[in-house]
Design an enzyme around this catalytic site. Sequence first.
Site, PDB file in Angstrom:
ATOM      1  N   SER A   1      52.775  41.110  41.680  1.00 49.89           N
ATOM      2  CA  SER A   1      52.271  40.705  43.266  1.00 49.89           C
ATOM      3  C   SER A   1      51.651  39.128  42.723  1.00 49.89           C
ATOM      4  O   SER A   1      51.445  38.834  44.173  1.00 49.89           O
ATOM      5  CB  SER A   1      51.160  41.602  43.380  1.00 49.89           C
ATOM      6  OG  SER A   1      50.023  41.684  42.472  1.00 49.89           O
TER       7      SER A   1
ATOM      8  N   HIS B   1      44.330  39.462  42.478  1.00 54.04           N
ATOM      9  CA  HIS B   1      44.792  38.887  43.477  1.00 54.04           C
ATOM     10  C   HIS B   1      43.954  37.528  43.931  1.00 54.04           C
ATOM     11  O   HIS B   1      42.969  37.378  43.344  1.00 54.04           O
ATOM     12  CB  HIS B   1      44.694  39.800  44.710  1.00 54.04           C
ATOM     13  CG  HIS B   1      45.794  40.590  44.869  1.00 54.04           C
ATOM     14  ND1 HIS B   1      45.880  41.730  45.616  1.00 54.04           N
ATOM     15  CD2 HIS B   1      47.306  40.760  44.037  1.00 54.04           C
ATOM     16  CE1 HIS B   1      47.062  42.541  45.212  1.00 54.04           C
ATOM     17  NE2 HIS B   1      47.957  41.659  44.477  1.00 54.04           N
TER      18      HIS B   1
ATOM     19  N   ASP C   1      45.037  42.765  51.355  1.00 51.91           N
ATOM     20  CA  ASP C   1      45.012  43.770  50.702  1.00 51.91           C
ATOM     21  C   ASP C   1      44.104  44.854  51.359  1.00 51.91           C
ATOM     22  O   ASP C   1      43.481  45.780  50.773  1.00 51.91           O
ATOM     23  CB  ASP C   1      44.191  43.344  49.266  1.00 51.91           C
ATOM     24  CG  ASP C   1      45.010  42.620  48.284  1.00 51.91           C
ATOM     25  OD1 ASP C   1      46.349  42.778  48.616  1.00 51.91           O
ATOM     26  OD2 ASP C   1      44.430  41.960  47.241  1.00 51.91           O
TER      27      ASP C   1
END
Length: 188
Positions: A55, A95, A132
Site C-alpha cells: 500500500s 501510511h 484510511d
Amino acid sequence: MFTEEIKAFRRLGFRHVLLQALNFATVIASGLMIWKGLGIITNSESPIVVVLSGSMEPAFYRGDLLFLTNPVSEQYKTGDITVYKIPGADIPIVHRVLETHDVPPKGRKAKEAGEPASQLMLTKGDNNYVDDLELYQGLQWLERKHIVGKVRGFLPYVGYVTIAMNDFPQLKYALLGVLGLLALLQRE
C-alpha cells in the site's frame, strides 16, 4: 536419527549443558533488553517494523524494514509517513499523513497549564485510491495515542525474513530448534 547428537549430549555432561543453556538465556535476555531500550530511546512501543503490504509503493515495498521514532514534542505534518495501530487490530499500518487538525486543550485549567493541542490525523497509503477512514473502525480521525511512530529510515527487503517466518511457521520452529540445539552442543 539423532544418535550422534544424543551421544555428544551425554558426553558433555550435565554442568556443561547447564552452562550452555544459561549462555543461551543470557543472549535472549540481552536481545530483549536491547529491544526495550530502543523503545525507551525512541518513545515507540515498536521502534522497528516490517512493511507487510504494497500500500505504500513506490515509497516502501513489502519486506522493507522501517526505523521509527515518536517524539512527544513534535507535531505530525501532512506528508509524514507514520505507523499506527487501531485498538482491536493486531497489525500496525504504515501510511502517509493526508490531513492534520490541531484541537486546543479543553478547559481553562488545561490552557493555563500550557497543555499542548491534541492532534487529529487522516492517513492514506500512497498506492491506495481512498483514505484510511474505513480502516479506523468507527473513528473519524487518528489520535496521537494511535501512532506508533514516524518513519526515520529504512532498509530495503531485510524484513522478508520476518514475512517468511510468519508465512511458514514450520520454518520458524525448525530454525529455533536448530539454533537451540547448536547452542547446547557447542563445545566452548
